[in-house]
Design a protein around this motif. Structure first.
Motif, PDB file in Angstrom:
ATOM      1  N   ARG A  87     -16.791  -2.700  32.699  1.00 35.02           N
ATOM      2  CA  ARG A  87     -17.554  -3.018  31.595  1.00 35.02           C
ATOM      3  C   ARG A  87     -18.838  -3.736  32.267  1.00 35.02           C
ATOM      4  NH1 ARG A  87     -17.351  -6.756  26.883  1.00 35.02           N
ATOM      5  NH2 ARG A  87     -19.448  -6.366  26.305  1.00 35.02           N
ATOM      6  N   ILE A  88     -18.600  -4.610  33.081  1.00 34.33           N
ATOM      7  CA  ILE A  88     -19.824  -5.280  33.791  1.00 34.33           C
ATOM      8  C   ILE A  88     -20.870  -4.413  34.380  1.00 34.33           C
ATOM      9  CG2 ILE A  88     -20.535  -7.039  35.771  1.00 34.33           C
ATOM     10  CD1 ILE A  88     -17.833  -8.872  34.747  1.00 34.33           C
ATOM     11  N   ASP A 125     -22.665  -2.555  31.848  1.00 35.16           N
ATOM     12  CA  ASP A 125     -23.681  -2.960  30.943  1.00 35.16           C
ATOM     13  C   ASP A 125     -24.804  -3.462  31.853  1.00 35.16           C
ATOM     14  OD1 ASP A 125     -22.019  -3.048  28.785  1.00 35.16           O
ATOM     15  OD2 ASP A 125     -21.197  -5.394  28.967  1.00 35.16           O
ATOM     16  N   LEU A 126     -24.636  -3.949  33.188  1.00 32.27           N
ATOM     17  CA  LEU A 126     -25.821  -4.330  33.860  1.00 32.27           C
ATOM     18  C   LEU A 126     -26.794  -3.009  34.319  1.00 32.27           C
ATOM     19  CD1 LEU A 126     -24.250  -6.958  36.286  1.00 32.27           C
ATOM     20  CD2 LEU A 126     -25.534  -7.165  34.097  1.00 32.27           C
ATOM     21  N   ARG A 165     -15.677 -15.538  29.699  1.00 36.45           N
ATOM     22  CA  ARG A 165     -16.776 -14.804  30.321  1.00 36.45           C
ATOM     23  C   ARG A 165     -18.128 -15.203  29.554  1.00 36.45           C
ATOM     24  NH1 ARG A 165     -19.588  -9.656  28.898  1.00 36.45           N
ATOM     25  NH2 ARG A 165     -19.111  -8.056  30.653  1.00 36.45           N
ATOM     26  N   PHE A 166     -19.115 -15.282  30.382  1.00 35.04           N
ATOM     27  CA  PHE A 166     -20.339 -15.850  29.722  1.00 35.04           C
ATOM     28  C   PHE A 166     -21.529 -14.716  30.384  1.00 35.04           C
ATOM     29  CE2 PHE A 166     -17.634 -19.293  29.785  1.00 35.04           C
ATOM     30  CZ  PHE A 166     -18.069 -20.075  28.663  1.00 35.04           C
ATOM     31  N   ALA A 167     -22.340 -14.443  29.258  1.00 34.46           N
ATOM     32  CA  ALA A 167     -23.347 -13.567  29.798  1.00 34.46           C
ATOM     33  C   ALA A 167     -24.662 -14.179  29.362  1.00 34.46           C
ATOM     34  CB  ALA A 167     -22.981 -12.049  29.416  1.00 34.46           C
ATOM     35  N   ASP A 168     -25.727 -14.156  29.954  1.00 37.26           N
ATOM     36  CA  ASP A 168     -26.864 -14.338  29.397  1.00 37.26           C
ATOM     37  C   ASP A 168     -27.884 -13.402  29.850  1.00 37.26           C
ATOM     38  OD1 ASP A 168     -28.864 -15.915  31.732  1.00 37.26           O
ATOM     39  OD2 ASP A 168     -26.431 -16.620  31.865  1.00 37.26           O
ATOM     40  N   PHE A 169     -28.715 -12.848  28.848  1.00 33.73           N
ATOM     41  CA  PHE A 169     -29.556 -11.893  29.156  1.00 33.73           C
ATOM     42  C   PHE A 169     -30.970 -12.426  28.672  1.00 33.73           C
ATOM     43  CE2 PHE A 169     -27.231  -8.087  29.871  1.00 33.73           C
ATOM     44  CZ  PHE A 169     -25.912  -8.569  29.718  1.00 33.73           C
ATOM     45  N   SER A 170     -32.033 -12.273  29.306  1.00 34.16           N
ATOM     46  CA  SER A 170     -33.544 -12.482  28.711  1.00 34.16           C
ATOM     47  C   SER A 170     -34.208 -11.011  28.711  1.00 34.16           C
ATOM     48  CB  SER A 170     -34.200 -13.677  29.694  1.00 34.16           C
ATOM     49  OG  SER A 170     -34.700 -12.725  30.741  1.00 34.16           O
ATOM     50  N   LEU A 171     -34.691 -11.027  27.529  1.00 30.17           N
ATOM     51  CA  LEU A 171     -35.687  -9.798  27.135  1.00 30.17           C
ATOM     52  C   LEU A 171     -37.183 -10.172  26.940  1.00 30.17           C
ATOM     53  CD1 LEU A 171     -35.503  -7.096  26.064  1.00 30.17           C
ATOM     54  CD2 LEU A 171     -35.324  -8.257  23.732  1.00 30.17           C
ATOM     55  N   LYS A 172     -38.146  -9.244  27.675  1.00 31.89           N
ATOM     56  CA  LYS A 172     -39.354  -9.765  27.594  1.00 31.89           C
ATOM     57  C   LYS A 172     -40.005  -9.488  26.477  1.00 31.89           C
ATOM     58  CE  LYS A 172     -40.303  -8.696  32.559  1.00 31.89           C
ATOM     59  NZ  LYS A 172     -39.794  -7.667  33.456  1.00 31.89           N
ATOM     60  N   SER A 182     -27.614  -0.883  32.376  1.00 34.50           N
ATOM     61  CA  SER A 182     -28.590  -0.411  31.348  1.00 34.50           C
ATOM     62  C   SER A 182     -29.899  -1.591  31.661  1.00 34.50           C
ATOM     63  CB  SER A 182     -28.242  -0.886  30.051  1.00 34.50           C
ATOM     64  OG  SER A 182     -27.904  -2.044  29.879  1.00 34.50           O
ATOM     65  N   ILE A 183     -29.630  -2.582  32.517  1.00 38.97           N
ATOM     66  CA  ILE A 183     -30.945  -3.363  32.703  1.00 38.97           C
ATOM     67  C   ILE A 183     -31.456  -3.295  34.095  1.00 38.97           C
ATOM     68  CG2 ILE A 183     -31.570  -5.863  32.955  1.00 38.97           C
ATOM     69  CD1 ILE A 183     -29.993  -5.367  30.319  1.00 38.97           C
ATOM     70  N   CYS A 236     -24.380  -4.814  25.611  1.00 35.39           N
ATOM     71  CA  CYS A 236     -23.814  -5.585  26.249  1.00 35.39           C
ATOM     72  C   CYS A 236     -22.713  -6.840  25.690  1.00 35.39           C
ATOM     73  CB  CYS A 236     -24.542  -6.356  27.422  1.00 35.39           C
ATOM     74  SG  CYS A 236     -25.444  -5.110  28.538  1.00 35.39           S
ATOM     75  N   GLY A 290     -34.553  -5.956  35.699  1.00 37.11           N
ATOM     76  CA  GLY A 290     -35.325  -4.738  35.600  1.00 37.11           C
ATOM     77  C   GLY A 290     -36.503  -5.164  34.511  1.00 37.11           C
ATOM     78  N   ASP A 291     -37.043  -4.093  34.377  1.00 39.43           N
ATOM     79  CA  ASP A 291     -38.116  -4.015  33.442  1.00 39.43           C
ATOM     80  C   ASP A 291     -38.022  -4.654  32.078  1.00 39.43           C
ATOM     81  OD1 ASP A 291     -39.296  -2.431  35.455  1.00 39.43           O
ATOM     82  OD2 ASP A 291     -39.342  -0.505  34.369  1.00 39.43           O
ATOM     83  N   VAL A 292     -36.951  -4.613  31.654  1.00 38.49           N
ATOM     84  CA  VAL A 292     -36.391  -5.024  30.269  1.00 38.49           C
ATOM     85  C   VAL A 292     -36.483  -6.746  30.276  1.00 38.49           C
ATOM     86  CG1 VAL A 292     -34.650  -4.906  28.476  1.00 38.49           C
ATOM     87  CG2 VAL A 292     -35.329  -2.924  29.592  1.00 38.49           C
ATOM     88  N   GLY A 293     -35.646  -6.862  31.411  1.00 42.38           N
ATOM     89  CA  GLY A 293     -35.417  -8.168  31.167  1.00 42.38           C
ATOM     90  C   GLY A 293     -34.341  -8.761  32.614  1.00 42.38           C
ATOM     91  N   THR A 294     -33.562  -9.772  32.274  1.00 38.96           N
ATOM     92  CA  THR A 294     -32.753  -9.940  33.501  1.00 38.96           C
ATOM     93  C   THR A 294     -31.316 -10.426  32.837  1.00 38.96           C
ATOM     94  OG1 THR A 294     -32.998 -12.533  33.145  1.00 38.96           O
ATOM     95  CG2 THR A 294     -34.559 -11.202  34.600  1.00 38.96           C
ATOM     96  N   ALA A 295     -30.428 -10.206  33.408  1.00 40.78           N
ATOM     97  CA  ALA A 295     -28.841 -10.781  32.987  1.00 40.78           C
ATOM     98  C   ALA A 295     -28.000 -11.174  34.004  1.00 40.78           C
ATOM     99  CB  ALA A 295     -28.468  -9.212  32.621  1.00 40.78           C
ATOM    100  N   ASN A 296     -27.213 -12.111  33.501  1.00 44.05           N
ATOM    101  CA  ASN A 296     -26.199 -12.647  34.542  1.00 44.05           C
ATOM    102  C   ASN A 296     -24.829 -12.685  33.680  1.00 44.05           C
ATOM    103  OD1 ASN A 296     -27.764 -14.058  36.622  1.00 44.05           O
ATOM    104  ND2 ASN A 296     -29.055 -14.679  34.616  1.00 44.05           N
ATOM    105  N   ILE A 297     -23.896 -12.085  34.315  1.00 45.19           N
ATOM    106  CA  ILE A 297     -22.582 -12.342  33.728  1.00 45.19           C
ATOM    107  C   ILE A 297     -21.585 -12.952  34.675  1.00 45.19           C
ATOM    108  CG2 ILE A 297     -20.791 -10.859  32.822  1.00 45.19           C
ATOM    109  CD1 ILE A 297     -22.613  -8.541  32.388  1.00 45.19           C
ATOM    110  N   ASN A 311     -35.050  -1.873  23.609  1.00 40.09           N
ATOM    111  CA  ASN A 311     -34.496  -2.587  24.419  1.00 40.09           C
ATOM    112  C   ASN A 311     -33.540  -3.608  23.953  1.00 40.09           C
ATOM    113  OD1 ASN A 311     -36.317  -1.341  26.588  1.00 40.09           O
ATOM    114  ND2 ASN A 311     -37.703  -2.948  26.234  1.00 40.09           N
TER     115      ASN A 311
END
Lengths: 269, 269
Positions: free
Chosen positions: B146-147, B150-151, A110-117, B153-154, A81, B173-180, A74
């Motif tokens: 790209r966006i 990338d997204l 461009r900013f991206a933030d991801f959270s991973l469980k 996969s989440i 990304c 998604g299951d893995v986590g969250t994402a914001n671009i 994961n």
DNA sequence: ACGTCTCTGG
DNA sequence: CCAGAGACGT
């Protein structure tokens, strides 16, 4: 609160790519000193140890020790990304459910933030005894990768023998046999990262499964040199130095039916 | 008699590759004005509309309107036989059974002609009302691609929200969250094709299936920029301009259970 | 997990 | 124009 900012995001991407085929998940331990990970590979044959010092980050803050249980597949997805030149910031609470990663592309807006469980992962943190090794080989990591790849098309194991003249990698298989010798070479006109050195207490020859050595080679892009430390009957340490930050070490036990002499023979099964 | 000669054969190749995963077959309508295609995708979820003006071709002649019912998988196969730099000429009779394609490599003395059997295809030509959209986003098509990649996969859906500051793409998604987030950026030192602009009547946030947005992204190589036009409860239009010739537009209805505000939340299932 | 193919960078 | 790296498919 844990927060670490890394300008060279590509480094983290490479690290995870290098490790994820070996280890499915692991506990990243964040402390004031930095981040570390220790994990056995899936088949419990080899050990991966990663150390990243806090001072290698542009910002590093860790108020309380936290254990971040992460599924590497994961993490790898998320890091795909990020661009290689992105600035990556990692964040976690003191009692975290998730780790947050921010990717900034310094050039575009461009900013991206991801959270991973995060996961609860059984960890079996092993103490690794500090050892004096009989032989310590330093060589270009690209050469190490090339040799492991080449030899694995011939055989499944490789005998690595270190003498003061250099290192020899030998294998054999149905197709035939192969020996690749790299001489110690510290010629002054050679760039340091191109040099090969053997620091020798006494000559050693050990046999390993190429499959694992090949996996370790995925870390070659992290460091221009690799260091192999060997002592008879002990695991080899394949170490990549991450400049100014720490290291990635792989430990792999030798095949037990090892041939003891330094001859041309490779132990046949 | 219908005949159209296109110097940039690669364009046609890319067009068909961009559309064929979505639409299995369609009626290409050739008129004096040019060639157009309108078709629903296989699952009847999105609509593809292609427009190529006759004046964009090096030669264009169409004595009588003709409907060319084509299976795109077959067209794609034939176009794989053309080089990217080939000159492609399309020909058909007034009451055609086949369409003929000629591929000329301008550098070598190579000529190839292929004929493709036409099909009778039920067409349901929809009138698409001209709408004023609440938000029109223009951004580099590579960034869009790209966006979406990338997204996906989440998560499986993405919330796109347009504000005057820029656009935000969010998924979970299951893995986590994402914001671009991509900021509006029209800095003068930025090449026009690198700019991002948001033309805003009122802020909009809509949720779409990433699967389709990703399919649309295959058209990114046709145009350096993409335009997303959104209005609450209406299909988004994802438009690629084919320079000097026309456009390729994709229409996709939003997910109905859409969250109405512009907050950070992504609709969780 | 490996090999093939495509795309990007030098 | 060639080589290396990354992505995709088997």
């Amino acid at each position: 609160m844990f927060e670490a900012r890394l300008t060279q995001g590509g480094l983290l991407k490479k690290l995870v790519e290098a490790v994820k085929d070996l280890v499915t998940d692991g506990n990243f331990e964040a402390t004031e000193a930095g981040i570390s990970l220790q994990a056995m590979d899936t088949s419990h044959v080899c050990l991966v140890a990663l150390q990243l010092r806090g001072d290698g980050f542009e910002n590093f803050r860790c108020d309380r020790n936290v254990t971040l249980g992460i599924q590497l597949a994961n993490l790898s997805k998320l890091l795909k990304c990020a661009g290689n030149d992105d600035i990556i910031t990692l964040k976690a609470d003191d009692q975290p459910d998730v780790i947050t990663m921010t990717f900034e592309d310094p050039k575009t807006e461009r900013f991206a933030d991801f959270s991973l469980k995060l996961m609860d992962i059984d960890s079996e943190h092993l103490g690794i005894p500090e050892t004096e090794y009989s032989a310590t080989i330093r060589m270009p990591s690209a050469e190490y990768a090339r040799i492991c790849k080449d030899l694995s098309s011939i055989g499944e194991t490789v005998a690595i023998s270190a003498t003061k003249e250099g290192v020899k990698f030998s294998t054999s298989g149905d197709v035939g046999t192969a020996n690749i010798t790299v001489r110690s070479n510290t010629a002054a006109d050679l760039k340091p990262e191109q040099q090969t050195t053997v620091e020798l207490g006494e000559p050693v020859a050990l046999t390993f499964a190429l499959r694992y050595l090949n996996s370790f080679a995925k870390a070659a892009s992290l460091a221009s040199q690799v260091q192999l430390s060997m002592t008879k009957d002990l695991p080899v340490v394949v170490e990549f130095t991450i400049s100014d930050m720490g290291h990635l070490k792989f430990y792999l036990a030798p095949k037990i039916d090892e041939d003891e002499d330094m001859g041309d023979e490779v132990g046949e099964s």
